[in-house]
Design a protein around this motif. Sequence first.
Motif, PDB file in Angstrom:
ATOM      1  N   SER A  53       7.251  64.126  76.948  1.00  0.00           N
ATOM      2  CA  SER A  53       8.124  64.886  76.058  1.00  0.00           C
ATOM      3  C   SER A  53       7.783  64.637  74.598  1.00  0.00           C
ATOM      4  O   SER A  53       7.780  63.500  74.128  1.00  0.00           O
TER       5      SER A  53
ATOM      6  N   ASP B  67       9.652  65.855  72.203  1.00  0.00           N
ATOM      7  CA  ASP B  67      10.973  65.626  71.611  1.00  0.00           C
ATOM      8  C   ASP B  67      11.335  64.157  71.619  1.00  0.00           C
ATOM      9  O   ASP B  67      11.910  63.635  70.682  1.00  0.00           O
ATOM     10  N   ALA B  68      10.992  63.463  72.713  1.00  0.00           N
ATOM     11  CA  ALA B  68      11.393  62.066  72.865  1.00  0.00           C
ATOM     12  C   ALA B  68      10.838  61.204  71.736  1.00  0.00           C
ATOM     13  O   ALA B  68      11.500  60.305  71.246  1.00  0.00           O
TER      14      ALA B  68
ATOM     15  N   ASP C 104      12.951  62.020  68.679  1.00  0.00           N
ATOM     16  CA  ASP C 104      14.346  61.596  68.820  1.00  0.00           C
ATOM     17  C   ASP C 104      14.547  60.109  68.584  1.00  0.00           C
ATOM     18  O   ASP C 104      15.589  59.694  68.096  1.00  0.00           O
TER      19      ASP C 104
ATOM     20  N   LEU D  56      19.360  63.268  68.449  1.00  0.00           N
ATOM     21  CA  LEU D  56      18.510  64.038  69.358  1.00  0.00           C
ATOM     22  C   LEU D  56      18.240  65.429  68.800  1.00  0.00           C
ATOM     23  O   LEU D  56      19.050  65.988  68.057  1.00  0.00           O
TER      24      LEU D  56
ATOM     25  N   SER E  65      16.528  68.298  73.297  1.00  0.00           N
ATOM     26  CA  SER E  65      16.879  67.067  74.004  1.00  0.00           C
ATOM     27  C   SER E  65      18.367  67.032  74.330  1.00  0.00           C
ATOM     28  O   SER E  65      18.764  66.531  75.390  1.00  0.00           O
TER      29      SER E  65
END
Length: 247
Positions: free
Chosen positions: A83, A85-86, A89, A205, A209
């Motif tokens: 991911s 996004d992770a 985030d 987030l 997410s």
Amino acid sequence: MVEIDINRLIDFIKLYFPEDATEISDALDLLNLALDGLLSSTNTTIVEFLKNKDYDKGMELLEFSKSVSEIQDKINEYSTSISIDAEIDEEEPEEEPGEIEERRSIPNYSNYLVDSSIPHTLYEDFTHKKVVAFSFNNNRYPAKDWKDALLQTCDLLAEIDATKFSEFINDPVMKGRKISYFSKKHLDRKNAKMKNIEVYVWTNLSANSIRKLIRKLLKKFNIKLTDYYVYLRADYTPLHVHKNEEV
């Protein structure tokens, strides 16, 4: 050896095909949700076998349940690793720009407003999009931003079963690569306390997410994802496309 190859593959995909990485992470997340449903069905059947004193079948299904759980952990690991996004985030918190700041920094602000009456599902991409409300159990709830939508959703689910919600603190499915989405500890600018129970929700987030986390929550409560809708205030995607083209 296989583990090393998979990790190299993940790094390669993230480096050269970030959009595909997001798609794969999304697909793995949905697969994990489906397996979560399978586990729930399995556990119900195990109880029935034990009630009927069919212990051999009960033990057999118990081993099956353990195997599925191990597969889930591995899928969750890969989904988090791939991911994009992770990685964002778990660094600095995303700041939601205020209305005044938005009007100053975004030309022709009104051009990016969208019809807030159109429902959007949790299968959509919400990058560069701003939420205005969400609907749950046929009720619409206004939301000032994505963090607010997440917190309100958590509070609504806790009203259904607070004990079940508190169990998410130790649930491996509810953990990221470096963070726990639910905790007993407060971290400034990282998480926020729920309204009626002593649980803090990780709010640092991205929109996507938060979408993923809400999907997990709904699945845990056996609520169909299609029973939850999001309503948007604005879509700044064209603006970011133009910026990228200029670069």
